[in-house]
Design an enzyme around this catalytic site. Structure first.
Site, short mmCIF file in Angstrom:
data_model
loop_
_atom_site.label_atom_id
_atom_site.label_comp_id
_atom_site.label_asym_id
_atom_site.label_seq_id
_atom_site.Cartn_x
_atom_site.Cartn_y
_atom_site.Cartn_z
N GLU A 1 0.82 -1.21 0.01
CA GLU A 1 0.20 -0.08 0.13
C GLU A 1 0.83 1.13 0.17
O GLU A 1 0.68 2.27 -0.82
CB GLU A 1 -1.03 -0.09 1.23
CG GLU A 1 -2.08 -1.01 1.54
CD GLU A 1 -1.32 -2.35 2.11
OE1 GLU A 1 -0.09 -2.61 2.00
OE2 GLU A 1 -2.04 -2.86 3.07
N ALA B 1 16.57 -49.71 -4.71
CA ALA B 1 16.45 -50.49 -3.35
C ALA B 1 17.52 -50.01 -2.47
O ALA B 1 17.58 -49.96 -1.50
CB ALA B 1 16.77 -52.07 -3.73
N ARG C 1 10.96 -25.21 -5.08
CA ARG C 1 12.09 -25.05 -4.00
C ARG C 1 12.19 -23.39 -3.55
O ARG C 1 12.26 -23.09 -2.32
CB ARG C 1 13.33 -25.44 -4.33
CG ARG C 1 13.50 -26.77 -4.05
CD ARG C 1 15.20 -27.40 -4.29
NE ARG C 1 15.22 -28.57 -4.28
CZ ARG C 1 16.62 -29.34 -4.15
NH1 ARG C 1 17.44 -28.40 -4.40
NH2 ARG C 1 16.60 -30.46 -4.23
N GLU D 1 11.66 -32.80 0.47
CA GLU D 1 12.45 -33.70 -0.58
C GLU D 1 13.02 -34.82 0.18
O GLU D 1 14.12 -34.67 0.44
CB GLU D 1 13.15 -32.96 -1.47
CG GLU D 1 12.41 -31.97 -2.48
CD GLU D 1 13.30 -31.58 -3.61
OE1 GLU D 1 14.21 -32.37 -4.10
OE2 GLU D 1 13.04 -30.59 -4.19
#
Ligand code: AOF
Ligand code: ZN
Length: 345
Positions: A47, A158, A178, A278
Site C-alpha cells: 500500500e 533399493a 523450492r 524432498e
C-alpha cells in the site's frame, strides 16, 4: 483490478517470506493511478509503494489489495494511518489478515469513514499466501511433499539412489517450488544416498530457503554437501557431540525419533510459511502418518522400476481398501516428458 493486485503480489513469490505476498492497485474510476507490491520483510508494504506512486492522485482513490491493510506498528507503521492521511475513499481487500497482530485494519477504516469491503477473489488470495495463512491460523507451515517417481510409483532403487528419475524440465520446475518455499526438508537417508545440496539453482532467486534435516541419531557426515553453505538446521533426538557446520535442535519422541509435529511448530516459530519436503519413502511415510503433510507435488516419469525399488511413502497396515489415504487432485500438467500432479489430503 484485484487480479492485477494479485499479479503484483506474485512478484514477491520468492522474496517476501516470512511476510505475506501482497500487491496493491489504486484507481480513480477506470484509471490506475498507483501500483505496488511487497518485496521483502522489513521493506515498505504494498500500500505504501502504491500510494507513493500515486502522489496527489491518491486522494479519493479506490484501493485494491489482496490482504486487509495492517493496523499495527511492526517493522513499518500501520498502513491504515497512511490510507486515512492520503484520503483514500474506498478499500477493497481480497481477504482479512489472519495475523492477529496486524488484523482489524478494515474495521478501523470503516469506523473512520472509509468504505471497506473484502472477499473479492478471496480463493486466489488464500492460495497465494497459503503458507502464511497456515502459520498464522495453525501455528505450522503449509507442508508440500515433492515426489519424483516412475509411473509405477517408484522413487529410488533399493539402495536409495534416486538421481535422476524425471527429466530436466521437471527438475527445473521442482526448483521453482523450492524457491518459493521458506525451508526445504529432507532426511538422513536421502543425505546419505544422494548427498543433495538442497539449494535453489535452476531459477534466479534473491534468497535461499533454510535447509532442514531430520537426523535422529546425528549420523550425518560433516562433509555432507547440504552443510557446505552453512546455516542448516538439524532436528535430532540425541545430544549433539559432533562438531557440525549447522544448528542442532533436539526434539525427541518416546521412540527415540524426532517429534515431527513439534518440529513443524518450531519451524513456524522461525517464520517458515511453506515447507518443501524432498525426502525418501521412510521420512515421507512418518510425516504422512503423523499428520504432517498438506499437499503432494508429484512428478511422474513414463518409466517403470518394478517391485524391488522404493515406493513413495512408507505406510502399511491397510486391511481394507477403504482405509487407503485419499487425495484430491488440484492440478495436472505435462512438464517436458513428465506429468506433474498436485494433490491435497
Ligand atoms: C507485508 N506486506 O504489503 C502488507 C502486510 O513486520 P511488518 O511491519 O512488515 O508487518 C508485517 C505484517 O503486516 C504482515 O504479517 C501482515 O499481517 C501485514 N500486512 N505485510 O509484509 C504488505 N500489507
Ligand atoms: Zn501494512
Amino acid at each position: 483490478m484485484m487480479a492485477r493486485a494479485l499479479e503484483l503480489a506474485g512478484k514477491g513469490l520468492y522474496s517476501a517470506t516470512p511476510n505475506p505476498r501482497v500487491g496493491c492497485v489504486l484507481t480513480q474510476g477506470e484509471t490506475i493511478v498507483g501500483e505496488g507490491w511487497h518485496e521483502r520483510t522489513g521493506g515498505p508494504h504494498a500500500e505504501v509503494v502504491a500510494i507513493g506512486q500515486a502522489g496527489d492522485r491518491a486522494a479519493g482513490a479506490t484501493l485494491y489489495v489482496n490482504l486487509e491493510p495492517c493496523s499495527h506498528h511492526g517493522r513499518t507503521p500501520p498502513c491504515i494511518d497512511l490510507l486515512q492521511k492520503n484520503r483514500i475513499s474506498r478499500v477493497i481487500a481480497a481477504m482479512l489478515d489472519p495475523n492477529p497482530k496486524a488484523a482489524h485494519g478494515g474495521a478501523q477504516l470503516a469506523a473512520a469513514g472509509i468504505a471497506f469491503e473484502h472477499g473479492l477473489m478471496e480463493g486466489a488470495a488464500r492460495e497465494l499466501n497459503i503458507g502464511f495463512v497456515s502459520r498464522m491460523t495453525r501455528g505450522r507451515p503449509w507442508v508440500r511433499m515433492k515426489i519424483a517417481a516412475t509411473l509405477d510409483g517408484r522413487t529410488a532403487l533399493a539402495n536409495g539412489k534416486s538421481q535422476w528419475i524425471t527429466g530436466p524440465e521437471a527438475r527445473k520446475d521442482g526448483h521453482r517450488w523450492r524457491a518459493r518455499a521458506c525451508a526445504i526438508l529432507t532426511g538422513i537417508g536421502t543425505v546419505k544416498a544422494d548427498d543433495p545440496r538442497l539449494t535453489v539453482r535452476e531459477v534466479e532467486t534473491p534468497r535461499q530457503p533454510l535447509r532442514v534435516i531430520v537426523d535422529s541419531r546425528l549420523g550425518i557426515s560433516p562433509k555432507a554437501r547440504v552443510l557446505e553453505a552453512g546455516g542448516a538446521l538439524i532436528f535430532c533426538a540425541v545430544d549433539s557431540i559432533k562438531e557440525l557446520n549447522a544448528e542442532m535442535q533436539k526434539l525427541p519422541n518416546p521412540q527415540g525419533k524426532v517429534e515431527l509435529p513439534l518440529m513443524l511448530e518450531e519451524l513456524a516459530r522461525r517464520g517458515v510459511n511453506e515447507l518443501h519436503v524432498e525426502a525418501g519413502f521412510r521420512l515421507n511415510g512418518s510425516l504422512l502418518r503423523e499428520g504432517c503433510v498438506d499437499e503432494f507435488l508429484i512428478y511422474l516419469n513414463p518409466s517403470l522400476l518394478g517391485d524391488e525399488a522404493q515406493g513413495m511413502v512408507s505406510i502399511s497396515g491397510f486391511s481394507s481398501l477403504n482405509q487407503r489415504t485419499k487425495l484430491r487432485i488440484t492440478s495436472m500438467d505435462r512438464i517436458g516428458d513428465d506429468i506433474r500432479i498436485l494433490a491435497r489430503l
